[in-house]
Design a protein around this motif. Structure first.
Motif, PDB file in Angstrom:
ATOM      1  N   GLN A 207      -9.020  23.043 -55.689  1.00 22.82           N
ATOM      2  CA  GLN A 207      -8.014  22.211 -55.038  1.00 22.82           C
ATOM      3  C   GLN A 207      -8.519  21.721 -53.686  1.00 22.82           C
ATOM      4  O   GLN A 207      -8.292  20.562 -53.291  1.00 22.82           O
ATOM      5  CB  GLN A 207      -6.720  23.011 -54.865  1.00 22.82           C
ATOM      6  CG  GLN A 207      -6.018  23.296 -56.192  1.00 22.82           C
ATOM      7  CD  GLN A 207      -4.761  24.118 -56.010  1.00 22.82           C
ATOM      8  OE1 GLN A 207      -4.485  24.627 -54.868  1.00 22.82           O
ATOM      9  NE2 GLN A 207      -4.000  24.312 -57.089  1.00 22.82           N
ATOM     10  N   GLN A 210     -10.979  19.019 -54.279  1.00 21.94           N
ATOM     11  CA  GLN A 210     -10.320  17.789 -54.684  1.00 21.94           C
ATOM     12  C   GLN A 210      -9.703  17.100 -53.487  1.00 21.94           C
ATOM     13  O   GLN A 210      -9.748  15.871 -53.366  1.00 21.94           O
ATOM     14  CB  GLN A 210      -9.229  18.095 -55.735  1.00 21.94           C
ATOM     15  CG  GLN A 210      -8.533  16.857 -56.253  1.00 21.94           C
ATOM     16  CD  GLN A 210      -7.520  17.180 -57.347  1.00 21.94           C
ATOM     17  OE1 GLN A 210      -7.372  18.367 -57.728  1.00 21.94           O
ATOM     18  NE2 GLN A 210      -6.842  16.137 -57.808  1.00 21.94           N
ATOM     19  N   THR A 211      -9.110  17.938 -52.573  1.00 22.92           N
ATOM     20  CA  THR A 211      -8.475  17.348 -51.391  1.00 22.92           C
ATOM     21  C   THR A 211      -9.512  16.658 -50.531  1.00 22.92           C
ATOM     22  O   THR A 211      -9.309  15.539 -50.046  1.00 22.92           O
ATOM     23  CB  THR A 211      -7.753  18.447 -50.599  1.00 22.92           C
ATOM     24  OG1 THR A 211      -6.773  19.067 -51.461  1.00 22.92           O
ATOM     25  CG2 THR A 211      -7.074  17.895 -49.361  1.00 22.92           C
ATOM     26  N   ASP A 214     -10.594  13.454 -52.137  1.00 25.91           N
ATOM     27  CA  ASP A 214      -9.597  12.386 -52.002  1.00 25.91           C
ATOM     28  C   ASP A 214      -9.661  11.789 -50.615  1.00 25.91           C
ATOM     29  O   ASP A 214      -9.555  10.558 -50.441  1.00 25.91           O
ATOM     30  CB  ASP A 214      -8.189  12.943 -52.278  1.00 25.91           C
ATOM     31  CG  ASP A 214      -7.983  13.269 -53.752  1.00 25.91           C
ATOM     32  OD1 ASP A 214      -8.769  12.688 -54.572  1.00 25.91           O
ATOM     33  OD2 ASP A 214      -7.071  14.030 -54.100  1.00 25.91           O
ATOM     34  N   GLU A 215      -9.779  12.703 -49.595  1.00 24.37           N
ATOM     35  CA  GLU A 215      -9.870  12.192 -48.236  1.00 24.37           C
ATOM     36  C   GLU A 215     -11.092  11.294 -48.073  1.00 24.37           C
ATOM     37  O   GLU A 215     -11.047  10.247 -47.427  1.00 24.37           O
ATOM     38  CB  GLU A 215      -9.938  13.364 -47.249  1.00 24.37           C
ATOM     39  CG  GLU A 215      -8.640  14.156 -47.159  1.00 24.37           C
ATOM     40  CD  GLU A 215      -8.758  15.373 -46.242  1.00 24.37           C
ATOM     41  OE1 GLU A 215      -9.916  15.618 -45.760  1.00 24.37           O
ATOM     42  OE2 GLU A 215      -7.756  16.050 -46.029  1.00 24.37           O
ATOM     43  N   LYS A 216     -12.208  11.745 -48.702  1.00 21.73           N
ATOM     44  CA  LYS A 216     -13.450  10.947 -48.604  1.00 21.73           C
ATOM     45  C   LYS A 216     -13.291   9.590 -49.272  1.00 21.73           C
ATOM     46  O   LYS A 216     -13.703   8.554 -48.742  1.00 21.73           O
ATOM     47  CB  LYS A 216     -14.604  11.744 -49.234  1.00 21.73           C
ATOM     48  CG  LYS A 216     -15.950  11.081 -49.048  1.00 21.73           C
ATOM     49  CD  LYS A 216     -16.376  11.018 -47.607  1.00 21.73           C
ATOM     50  CE  LYS A 216     -17.750  10.445 -47.432  1.00 21.73           C
ATOM     51  NZ  LYS A 216     -18.112  10.269 -46.009  1.00 21.73           N
ATOM     52  N   ILE A 217     -12.638   9.631 -50.421  1.00 22.93           N
ATOM     53  CA  ILE A 217     -12.451   8.370 -51.168  1.00 22.93           C
ATOM     54  C   ILE A 217     -11.563   7.428 -50.379  1.00 22.93           C
ATOM     55  O   ILE A 217     -11.846   6.236 -50.253  1.00 22.93           O
ATOM     56  CB  ILE A 217     -11.844   8.665 -52.545  1.00 22.93           C
ATOM     57  CG1 ILE A 217     -12.905   9.349 -53.425  1.00 22.93           C
ATOM     58  CG2 ILE A 217     -11.350   7.390 -53.217  1.00 22.93           C
ATOM     59  CD1 ILE A 217     -12.384   9.845 -54.749  1.00 22.93           C
ATOM     60  N   HIS A 218     -10.444   7.974 -49.795  1.00 20.84           N
ATOM     61  CA  HIS A 218      -9.559   7.121 -49.002  1.00 20.84           C
ATOM     62  C   HIS A 218     -10.296   6.565 -47.792  1.00 20.84           C
ATOM     63  O   HIS A 218     -10.090   5.397 -47.421  1.00 20.84           O
ATOM     64  CB  HIS A 218      -8.328   7.906 -48.565  1.00 20.84           C
ATOM     65  CG  HIS A 218      -7.390   8.209 -49.713  1.00 20.84           C
ATOM     66  ND1 HIS A 218      -6.915   7.229 -50.533  1.00 20.84           N
ATOM     67  CD2 HIS A 218      -6.804   9.398 -50.131  1.00 20.84           C
ATOM     68  CE1 HIS A 218      -6.121   7.759 -51.429  1.00 20.84           C
ATOM     69  NE2 HIS A 218      -6.026   9.106 -51.216  1.00 20.84           N
ATOM     70  N   GLU A 221     -12.480   3.848 -49.035  1.00 21.10           N
ATOM     71  CA  GLU A 221     -11.692   2.662 -49.390  1.00 21.10           C
ATOM     72  C   GLU A 221     -11.273   1.916 -48.131  1.00 21.10           C
ATOM     73  O   GLU A 221     -11.310   0.683 -48.081  1.00 21.10           O
ATOM     74  CB  GLU A 221     -10.463   3.080 -50.188  1.00 21.10           C
ATOM     75  CG  GLU A 221     -10.777   3.514 -51.613  1.00 21.10           C
ATOM     76  CD  GLU A 221      -9.532   3.956 -52.366  1.00 21.10           C
ATOM     77  OE1 GLU A 221      -8.454   4.053 -51.744  1.00 21.10           O
ATOM     78  OE2 GLU A 221      -9.644   4.173 -53.618  1.00 21.10           O
TER      79      GLU A 221
END
Length: 824
Positions: A207, A210-211, A214-218, A221
């Motif tokens: 988890q 994954q968090t 996600d932060e890296k992806i955001h 982006e």
């Protein structure tokens, strides 16, 4: 509006093909078609699209034409399966590429390298992913191909491929991980799974990971969004710049088209100038050649001054002057024979020269023809002024040796005249024919009496060879063909004709088989046939000997080796033979008429005149012919023999009492004498006469016996007929042949047998003529005949009348006949 990239006209193309789900347009490229010579043709579009034809997709490449109103028209289509090879060009920046459909190449020129590479990349991807094969490639850099295919284009193509597999019947592309797999290879996927497997992560760790991800992806982006927003203005500027560049390129393209048009116009003008120069060079060469030809023609038309003087005044009185005229004529003939083409005739120099030659030819031909006519006429007139002599003992037709020798020197001049002026040549020939006709006509008229005098010496008296006047006088020794008067005369005519035919053809330059030779000879000998016909009529009419002599000679002349082209000679002999046969047929007809119209009483006439004369007549005809054979003579003998036989039968029937005696004597005479002729054609008549003699001898003997013993002969004759239908033992019961009647008849006729035989002898002596000497043989035959008859009577009496006998036996009758003196 001009389009250079697929994005510019994708929607228009998709609207042309229809629904994107059923007929999607995959890619299109603007190209120029290039032929094998490298020449460019007008611009067009190459479109790659797919059509859903369940259960599969069908891919096609279309060559499409762009109309002015931005509408499209398909000019040609190929299935993608037909692509066998792709040639991408020889250099990296090369705009040309070649698609091979089967074995046939199609060369295209793209407007940009990326468009070309993207189109090739789309073809290869469709072939690999949907058709399961890849065409051969040459000159295609696969690395450059992947780099050029941008991400945006790749994603569009992958999205289109996914929509095609969704609406089609292929394997569907899964969402989620499947989408990732579509971007990773199998090896990359295995490496990621192996890496994740090396770590032992708890649920909390996962988890947390994954968090962080996600932060890296955001964060990425947000960074990408900021970068995109910051570069949007730059992109707009770039696009505006690209549009400006595109418009400039379009203007440049228009300028290049105009420049190309001007270059083509200049090229045509240059070609026209080159053609004009070439034409002028050809004209110069032709003028030089024409000058050479004219010089050669004028040289060939040139005649020496001396020859021209002779041509103007062609007089010949001796051999040297004749040769001079001939030489000048040959020069003129050679110039006149020169074959010139029609254009050369229009050249002034040639025209003047030909006009001069025509005047020389007319003058020369006219004077030469006049001199030749005068020369021929004078020579023939000189020959006619002399007494026409003969050779060969004053019998043969005179020859023309001197005239032939004199005329022969002019042969070459005549041939020149024939070539130069045929009309003058014909006038000379007609003059020659007319003069020779007068000369030969006079010679023949002076020769005919000499021929007739020879004929009178050899002639045989016609009475000796006529059936109506034939007698036993022997033919004289001269009455043969040992002195062939007609043969000498006809051979003289044949020799004369032959010599003249040979000389005439040679003098006038004619082939021996040329019909003109025969025509000239007919005119020269125009009176010959009438004179010859008068001789034949005078000598042959009514004279069988002369006719046969002449027929045999004429037949031998025609049977000899006469050339087939000697038409007049053959006609003369044929006409003579036909006339002689006509006279001979008239002679035979006269003899037949004499036989048929002869009336005579056959009572004790003996050998009748036609029968007595015919064998002698036929024998004399054979004596005249000696060892020769003549169809006319053989035919006449057969006709006359048949007429004699018919006349004999008809005449013998005029008096029934003497019919058998007449036929017996005359048939015997014919059978004996016809054998002496030794002719195969006489065999039927010999057989007829021999059989007729035997038949009528039996009839005569039977008649003379019946006349002496009429009742007895009648009784037994009827008895023979009665026995054919009545049995022998029943004969005595017949009233006409009863025993009483038998005794009465035999007693009355056989009471004085010796007296009856004596009366028969006396009667036979009166009947027979002494010349034929048939009395003794007939008497001997009668003796045997009467004895045989009485032996037959004795036989049937024994059968029909039992215990009855003849008053006198057959042996007693034989003794009584032998006691009689034989008739003399």
């Amino acid at each position: 509006m001009a389009f250079t990239h697929f994005d510019d006209y994708q929607k228009l193309l998709q609207g042309h093909f229809g629904s994107e789900q059923q007929t999607p347009v995959i890619y299109a490229v603007r190209v120029i078609r290039t032929d094998t010579a490298g020449a460019h043709k007008k611009k067009t579009l190459l479109v790659l699209n797919a059509t859903l034809e369940r259960p599969r997709w069908v891919f096609r490449i279309h060559k499409m034409k762009i109309e002015k109103d931005m509408k499209f028209e398909i000019e040609k289509s190929w299935k993608l399966e037909e692509v066998t090879r792709i040639d991408g060009g020889t250099e990296d920046g090369d705009l040309d590429f070649v698609l091979y459909f089967g074995d046939k190449p199609y060369k295209w020129t793209s407007l940009s390298v990326p468009s070309k590479l993207e189109f090739i990349w789309c073809i290869l991807q469709c072939c690999r992913e949907h058709l399961g094969f890849a065409p051969q490639t040459a000159g295609v850099d696969m690395v450059a191909l992947r780099l050029t295919a941008t991400t945006q284009n790749f994603e569009r193509h992958h999205a289109l491929l996914r929509s095609m597999t969704t609406f089609g019947l292929g394997d569907e592309i899964d969402d989620g991980p499947g989408e990732v797999r579509s971007f990773l290879s199998q090896k990359e996927t295995e490496d990621v799974e192996q890496l994740l497997g090396q770590f032992s992560l708890t649920v909390g760790d996962t988890q947390e990971l994954q968090t962080k991800l996600d932060e890296k992806i955001h964060s990425l982006e947000d960074t990408n969004i900021e970068a995109l927003l910051s570069t949007e203005n730059e992109v707009h500027k770039l696009l505006d710049g690209l549009n400006d560049v595109y418009e400039e390129l379009q203007d440049m393209e228009d300028w290049l088209d105009q420049h190309n048009f001007e270059l083509n116009r200049m090229r045509k003008e240059v070609e026209q100038l080159e053609w004009e120069n070439h034409r002028l060079e050809i004209q110069a060469v032709n003028h030089r050649k024409l000058q050479e030809v004219l010089e050669a023609v004028l040289t060939q038309l040139h005649i020496e001054a001396g020859d021209i003087a002779t041509l103007k005044n062609p007089i010949f009185t001796d051999s040297p002057s004749l040769q001079k005229v001939i030489r000048a004529g040959k020069a003129l003939d050679a110039a006149a024979k020169l074959q010139l083409s029609t254009p050369l005739h229009e050249v002034a120099a040639v025209k003047d020269k030909l006009s001069e030659l025509d005047k020389l030819r007319d003058n020369y031909s006219k004077q030469v023809a006049r001199q030749l006519q005068d020369y021929f006429t004078s020579q023939i007139q000189a020959a006619m002024s002399k007494q026409v002599g003969t050779s060969g003992g004053g019998f043969e037709l005179s020859g023309h040796t001197q005239i032939h020798e004199a005329f022969r020197d002019n042969k070459e001049l005549l041939l020149i005249l024939k070539t130069l002026q045929p009309q003058f040549f014909e006038n000379v020939r007609k003059s020659y024919v007319s003069s020779m006709s007068r000369l030969i006509g006079r010679e023949v008229k002076e020769w005919i009496p000499k021929w007739k005098s020879s004929l009178q010496k050899d002639s045989v008296d016609s009475k000796l060879t006529s059936l109506s006047s034939a007698d036993s006088q022997a033919l004289p020794a001269s009455a043969t063909l040992s002195r062939p008067w007609f043969s000498r005369g006809l051979n003289s005519v044949i020799g004369h004709l032959t010599r003249e035919r040979q000389f005439t053809g040679n003098l006038w330059g004619l082939d021996k088989e040329d019909p003109q030779v025969t025509s000239m000879l007919r005119d020269i000998y125009d009176t010959l046939w009438n004179d010859l016909k008068a001789v034949l009529e005078w000598a042959g009419k009514g004279n069988c000997c002369n006719l046969l002599s002449m027929i045999v000679v004429a037949e031998k002349a025609l049977a000899s080796d006469v050339p087939t082209h000697a038409t007049l000679l053959i006609e003369t002999c044929s006409n003579a033979l036909n006339l002689l046969n006509q006279y001979f047929d008239q002679f035979v007809g006269d003899q037949l008429a004499w036989v048929e119209n002869l009336k005579i009483d056959i009572k004790r006439a003996g050998i009748l005149p036609p029968v007595a004369r015919f064998p002698l007549f036929a024998l004399r005809l054979q004596q005249l012919l000696i060892n020769e054979r003549s169809e006319a003579a053989d035919s006449a003998i057969v006709k006359l023999c048949g007429a004699v036989f018919s006349w004999l039968e008809k005449t013998a029937s005029t008096r029934e009492k003497y019919t058998h005696l007449c036929l017996m004597e005359n048939y015997h005479h014919l059978s004996v004498h016809l054998k002496k002729l030794n002719m195969a054609a006489m065999e039927p008549f010999i057989s007829q006469s021999s059989e007729g003699f035997l038949v009528h001898r039996d009839a005569y003997v039977n008649w003379i016996i019946a006349a002496q013993f009429p009742k007895l002969w009648e009784f037994f004759t009827k008895l023979d007929l009665l026995l054919q239908r009545v049995a022998a033992e029943d004969i005595q019961f017949q009233s006409s042949h009863s025993k009483a009647m038998f005794r009465k008849v035999t007693k009355s006729d056989l009471s004085s047998i010796e007296k009856g035989v004596a009366q028969m002898v006396k009667r036979m002596a009166k009947h027979f003529c002494k010349e034929e000497e048939l009395l003794q043989p007939t008497w001997a035959y009668l003796q045997k005949y009467i004895v045989q008859k009485f032996q037959h009577f004795e036989e049937i009496v024994a059968r029909c009348y039992i215990h009855e006998r003849l008053p006198i036996s057959s042996s007693e009758i034989a003794q009584a006949i032998q006691r009689q003196v034989a008739p003399m």
